[in-house]
Design a protein around this motif. Structure first.
Motif, PDB file in Angstrom:
ATOM      1  N   ALA A 336       0.822  -1.211   0.000  1.00 28.38           N
ATOM      2  CA  ALA A 336       0.000   0.000   0.000  1.00 28.38           C
ATOM      3  C   ALA A 336       0.855   1.259   0.000  1.00 28.38           C
ATOM      4  CB  ALA A 336      -0.935   0.000   1.211  1.00 28.38           C
ATOM      5  N   VAL A 337       2.024   1.178   0.622  1.00 29.19           N
ATOM      6  CA  VAL A 337       2.870   2.356   0.832  1.00 29.19           C
ATOM      7  C   VAL A 337       3.849   2.593  -0.305  1.00 29.19           C
ATOM      8  CG1 VAL A 337       4.731   3.241   2.305  1.00 29.19           C
ATOM      9  CG2 VAL A 337       2.687   2.260   3.346  1.00 29.19           C
ATOM     10  N   TYR A 338       4.494   1.546  -0.779  1.00 28.33           N
ATOM     11  CA  TYR A 338       5.720   1.706  -1.569  1.00 28.33           C
ATOM     12  C   TYR A 338       5.526   2.464  -2.885  1.00 28.33           C
ATOM     13  CZ  TYR A 338      10.553   0.231  -0.932  1.00 28.33           C
ATOM     14  OH  TYR A 338      11.890   0.208  -0.650  1.00 28.33           O
ATOM     15  N   PRO A 339       4.638   2.037  -3.777  1.00 24.32           N
ATOM     16  CA  PRO A 339       4.504   2.788  -5.030  1.00 24.32           C
ATOM     17  C   PRO A 339       3.823   4.126  -4.829  1.00 24.32           C
ATOM     18  CG  PRO A 339       2.835   1.085  -4.927  1.00 24.32           C
ATOM     19  CD  PRO A 339       3.726   0.886  -3.726  1.00 24.32           C
ATOM     20  N   THR A 340       2.993   4.222  -3.775  1.00 18.40           N
ATOM     21  CA  THR A 340       2.237   5.446  -3.534  1.00 18.40           C
ATOM     22  C   THR A 340       3.148   6.573  -3.079  1.00 18.40           C
ATOM     23  OG1 THR A 340       0.504   3.934  -2.780  1.00 18.40           O
ATOM     24  CG2 THR A 340       0.137   6.270  -2.449  1.00 18.40           C
ATOM     25  N   LEU A 341       4.164   6.252  -2.283  1.00 22.14           N
ATOM     26  CA  LEU A 341       5.127   7.268  -1.875  1.00 22.14           C
ATOM     27  C   LEU A 341       5.872   7.839  -3.079  1.00 22.14           C
ATOM     28  CD1 LEU A 341       6.610   5.578   1.320  1.00 22.14           C
ATOM     29  CD2 LEU A 341       5.180   7.623   1.255  1.00 22.14           C
ATOM     30  N   LEU A 342       6.320   6.973  -3.980  1.00 20.95           N
ATOM     31  CA  LEU A 342       7.005   7.447  -5.182  1.00 20.95           C
ATOM     32  C   LEU A 342       6.079   8.290  -6.047  1.00 20.95           C
ATOM     33  CD1 LEU A 342       9.125   4.354  -6.254  1.00 20.95           C
ATOM     34  CD2 LEU A 342      10.002   6.664  -5.881  1.00 20.95           C
ATOM     35  N   ALA A 343       4.820   7.856  -6.170  1.00 20.82           N
ATOM     36  CA  ALA A 343       3.875   8.623  -6.972  1.00 20.82           C
ATOM     37  C   ALA A 343       3.623   9.989  -6.362  1.00 20.82           C
ATOM     38  CB  ALA A 343       2.564   7.851  -7.106  1.00 20.82           C
ATOM     39  N   SER A 344       3.560  10.083  -5.024  1.00 23.40           N
ATOM     40  CA  SER A 344       3.325  11.371  -4.381  1.00 23.40           C
ATOM     41  C   SER A 344       4.497  12.316  -4.593  1.00 23.40           C
ATOM     42  CB  SER A 344       3.052  11.179  -2.888  1.00 23.40           C
ATOM     43  OG  SER A 344       4.203  10.738  -2.198  1.00 23.40           O
ATOM     44  N   ILE A 345       5.717  11.794  -4.576  1.00 26.07           N
ATOM     45  CA  ILE A 345       6.888  12.625  -4.889  1.00 26.07           C
ATOM     46  C   ILE A 345       6.772  13.166  -6.306  1.00 26.07           C
ATOM     47  CG2 ILE A 345       9.386  12.610  -5.240  1.00 26.07           C
ATOM     48  CD1 ILE A 345       8.747  12.454  -2.329  1.00 26.07           C
ATOM     49  N   SER A 346       6.386  12.319  -7.235  1.00 25.01           N
ATOM     50  CA  SER A 346       6.257  12.725  -8.637  1.00 25.01           C
ATOM     51  C   SER A 346       5.118  13.711  -8.840  1.00 25.01           C
ATOM     52  CB  SER A 346       6.042  11.491  -9.513  1.00 25.01           C
ATOM     53  OG  SER A 346       7.088  10.567  -9.357  1.00 25.01           O
ATOM     54  N   ASP A 347       4.057  13.601  -8.042  1.00 25.18           N
ATOM     55  CA  ASP A 347       2.947  14.545  -8.140  1.00 25.18           C
ATOM     56  C   ASP A 347       3.393  15.967  -7.836  1.00 25.18           C
ATOM     57  OD1 ASP A 347       1.150  12.465  -8.649  1.00 25.18           O
ATOM     58  OD2 ASP A 347       0.509  12.303  -6.557  1.00 25.18           O
ATOM     59  N   VAL A 348       4.197  16.122  -6.804  1.00 24.01           N
ATOM     60  CA  VAL A 348       4.543  17.448  -6.304  1.00 24.01           C
ATOM     61  C   VAL A 348       5.729  18.049  -7.050  1.00 24.01           C
ATOM     62  CG1 VAL A 348       5.263  18.748  -4.252  1.00 24.01           C
ATOM     63  CG2 VAL A 348       3.612  16.885  -4.024  1.00 24.01           C
ATOM     64  N   ALA A 349       6.736  17.237  -7.369  1.00 25.96           N
ATOM     65  CA  ALA A 349       7.979  17.748  -7.951  1.00 25.96           C
ATOM     66  C   ALA A 349       7.777  18.150  -9.409  1.00 25.96           C
ATOM     67  CB  ALA A 349       9.075  16.696  -7.844  1.00 25.96           C
ATOM     68  N   HIS A 350       8.325  19.285  -9.779  1.00 28.83           N
ATOM     69  CA  HIS A 350       8.297  19.746 -11.169  1.00 28.83           C
ATOM     70  C   HIS A 350       9.257  18.899 -12.008  1.00 28.83           C
ATOM     71  CE1 HIS A 350       9.094  22.474 -14.599  1.00 28.83           C
ATOM     72  NE2 HIS A 350       7.874  22.916 -14.373  1.00 28.83           N
ATOM     73  N   PRO A 351       8.954  18.687 -13.293  1.00 31.87           N
ATOM     74  CA  PRO A 351       9.836  17.860 -14.116  1.00 31.87           C
ATOM     75  C   PRO A 351      11.290  18.321 -14.150  1.00 31.87           C
ATOM     76  CG  PRO A 351       7.759  18.207 -15.252  1.00 31.87           C
ATOM     77  CD  PRO A 351       7.714  19.074 -14.023  1.00 31.87           C
ATOM     78  N   THR A 352      11.542  19.622 -13.970  1.00 32.56           N
ATOM     79  CA  THR A 352      12.925  20.100 -14.042  1.00 32.56           C
ATOM     80  C   THR A 352      13.762  19.689 -12.841  1.00 32.56           C
ATOM     81  OG1 THR A 352      12.219  22.216 -13.103  1.00 32.56           O
ATOM     82  CG2 THR A 352      12.398  22.078 -15.509  1.00 32.56           C
ATOM     83  N   TRP A 353      13.111  19.353 -11.718  1.00 32.39           N
ATOM     84  CA  TRP A 353      13.887  18.904 -10.552  1.00 32.39           C
ATOM     85  C   TRP A 353      13.338  17.598  -9.962  1.00 32.39           C
ATOM     86  CZ3 TRP A 353      10.885  19.313  -6.003  1.00 32.39           C
ATOM     87  CH2 TRP A 353       9.834  20.244  -6.018  1.00 32.39           C
ATOM     88  N   ARG A 354      12.485  16.925 -10.718  1.00 33.69           N
ATOM     89  CA  ARG A 354      11.852  15.707 -10.222  1.00 33.69           C
ATOM     90  C   ARG A 354      12.859  14.575 -10.001  1.00 33.69           C
ATOM     91  NH1 ARG A 354       7.374  14.470 -13.998  1.00 33.69           N
ATOM     92  NH2 ARG A 354       9.041  13.589 -15.274  1.00 33.69           N
ATOM     93  N   ALA A 355      13.818  14.409 -10.928  1.00 37.34           N
ATOM     94  CA  ALA A 355      14.783  13.317 -10.765  1.00 37.34           C
ATOM     95  C   ALA A 355      15.578  13.491  -9.480  1.00 37.34           C
ATOM     96  CB  ALA A 355      15.722  13.256 -11.966  1.00 37.34           C
ATOM     97  N   ARG A 356      15.955  14.744  -9.170  1.00 37.26           N
ATOM     98  CA  ARG A 356      16.683  14.981  -7.924  1.00 37.26           C
ATOM     99  C   ARG A 356      15.783  14.800  -6.707  1.00 37.26           C
ATOM    100  NH1 ARG A 356      18.586  20.590  -8.639  1.00 37.26           N
ATOM    101  NH2 ARG A 356      17.323  20.578 -10.538  1.00 37.26           N
ATOM    102  N   ALA A 357      14.495  15.155  -6.830  1.00 39.20           N
ATOM    103  CA  ALA A 357      13.570  14.918  -5.723  1.00 39.20           C
ATOM    104  C   ALA A 357      13.432  13.425  -5.437  1.00 39.20           C
ATOM    105  CB  ALA A 357      12.202  15.520  -6.043  1.00 39.20           C
TER     106      ALA A 357
END
Length: 453
Positions: A336-357
């Motif tokens: 329940a946690v693992y993919p959702t945490l990664l998806a939440s990071i991707s939701d918030v981070a802008h593409p220009t700094w998402r890889a570093r986030a």
């Protein structure tokens, strides 16, 4: 007369072939990790006679530290150099690992091999995550991360089971680690020949991304501050990820030893070591996609509480059937946690700094392996394995409650736009983020090194 190259297309259907290939590659990355989960705790106990639990868990400490640090650099390097070179570097780091495990004359060799394993996992797994996010686009990231993590952890489970069977039939060395060598050879070959660079997809998404206070290129220091403590959703994901892997480090290092106390066979221990990541892996096929529909936060909070309950049951149980039931619940909570945490990071981070986030998040998340090895080892030496499990169960429950109180819903369709929250406005005022009035365009280039603070 030349024609302009077509812009990259985002989405799982548009990139099905490359996405599927990256799923396979990540399964091989997971297989390398899974080859240790049954065998190494038993090597520490039976062949190297490490009496202290803390000493026996030094390989997980080494793995956690090296993987956490490598995760951080993987995000930055993938922005500077491209995704594929970082993926290849990760596979190159894994080449010596099987030989070191097979012929290790002392425990120091095992620890050194796990430093390389951490580098391999940090570079290769992080990069496959980033590449899948690049390809998937903004609307199906939960499904994309579910497929990615399911492939990796199903491979962990299958390999943990397979190595238990091989160890029972042929001994702890070398047979289980020949499978590791096969995974590395295949993974390196597929990555070198068939995987294509995906950084252009991130460029394309950045160029069409809606501008906001959190858009534009940020320095690495700014990204680190946001993901670590300043931004509530990003930092909540980081702490939950860290505690999740803290209890996974406990499961990896101490569960096989606990299971031997009731006289379970190697095959039974291998089955228990495989059951938890198997449920974890399969469950992510459902939870990642479901978080696209129902939101990220409910899965994160409920998943952490379920893990805490499962750990308490393992501390109370005594026998194969009871431990198997608790392992299923632990796997379901982690799914329940693992993919959702990664998806939440991707939701918030802008593409220009998402890889570093993603890199910073994975720095904290996989730092949990090191923290778990230290905490579990010290408490187990002082008060026993079951007490160590109780302590980690309490920390896991606290992590879920913290996410419940601090985190907001991040899914762009279901939650509030984080750019409108008071925290983001405060961050702008404190110069953590470029303001929306900045002259810097939202679609800053991903090429070259990030600006310095």
């Amino acid at each position: 007369m030349t024609t302009a190259a077509a812009a990259p297309r985002l989405g799982l259907a548009a990139n099905a072939a490359q996405f599927t290939l990256l799923v396979v590659v990540n399964a091989l990355v997971g297989g390398v990790l899974g080859s240790e989960r049954t065998v190494l705790p038993l090597l520490a106990d039976r062949e190297f006679a490490l009496a202290a639990y803390t000493a026996g868990l030094t390989y997980i400490l080494a793995f956690g530290v090296s993987k956490a640090a490598t995760n951080f650099f993987a995000g930055t390097l993938s922005d500077r150099c491209g995704r594929k070179p970082v993926l290849l570097a990760g596979w190159a780091a894994a080449i010596p690992i099987p030989a070191m495990l097979i012929w290790a004359p002392n425990w120091g060799w095992i620890v050194a091999a796990n430093v390389l394993l951490g580098i391999n996992q940090g570079l290769a797994w992080s990069t496959t995550v980033i590449m899948k996010i690049d390809l998937a686009g903004p609307h199906r990231r939960g499904l994309a991360m579910g497929l990615n993590e399911a492939a990796g952890y199903l491979a962990v489970a299958a390999t943990a089971m397979a190595t238990g069977v091989l160890a029972a039939a042929y001994g702890l060395r070398p047979a289980p680690f020949l499978l590791t060598a096969a995974y590395i050879t295949l993974g390196l070959g597929l990555s070198a020949v068939f995987v294509r660079e995906t950084r252009g997809h991130a460029h394309h998404e950045a160029a069409t991304h809606t501008a906001g206070p959190h858009s534009g290129q940020l320095s690495t220091r700014q990204v680190f501050a946001l993901v670590s403590w300043r931004e509530p959703a990003l930092s909540s994901a980081s702490q939950a990820g860290m505690v999740n892997n803290l209890n996974d480090g406990l499961a990896w290092g101490l569960f096989p030893i606990l299971f031997t106390t009731t006289g379970l066979s190697l095959t039974q221990i291998g089955a228990l070591a495989a059951l938890y990541p198997a449920v974890w892996g399969l469950g992510q096929l459902a939870t990642g996609s479901a978080s696209d529909r129902y939101g990220r936060k409910p899965f994160i909070v409920v998943g952490m509480i379920a893990q805490a309950v499962a750990l308490a049951l393992i501390a109370l149980a005594d026998g194969f059937a009871a431990w198997a039931g608790a392992a299923v619940l632990l796997g379901a909570g982690t799914a329940a946690v693992y993919p959702t945490l990664l998806a939440s990071i991707s939701d918030v981070a802008h593409p220009t700094w998402r890889a570093r986030a993603v890199g910073v998040y994975r720095l904290w998340r996989d730092g949990g392996f090191a923290a778990g090895a230290l905490l579990a080892g010290i408490v187990a030496d002082l008060a026993g394995i079951r007490t160590a499990i109780w302590v980690v169960a309490a920390l896991t429950a606290a992590s879920g409650l913290l996410a419940w109180t601090r985190m907001y819903e991040t899914h762009p369709r279901l939650g509030k736009d984080p750019s409108t929250t008071a925290v983001f406005r405060h961050a702008v005022q404190q110069r953590t983020l470029p303001s929306s009035r900045s002259s810097r365009p939202a679609a800053d280039s991903l090429d070259g090194p990030p600006p310095t603070s």
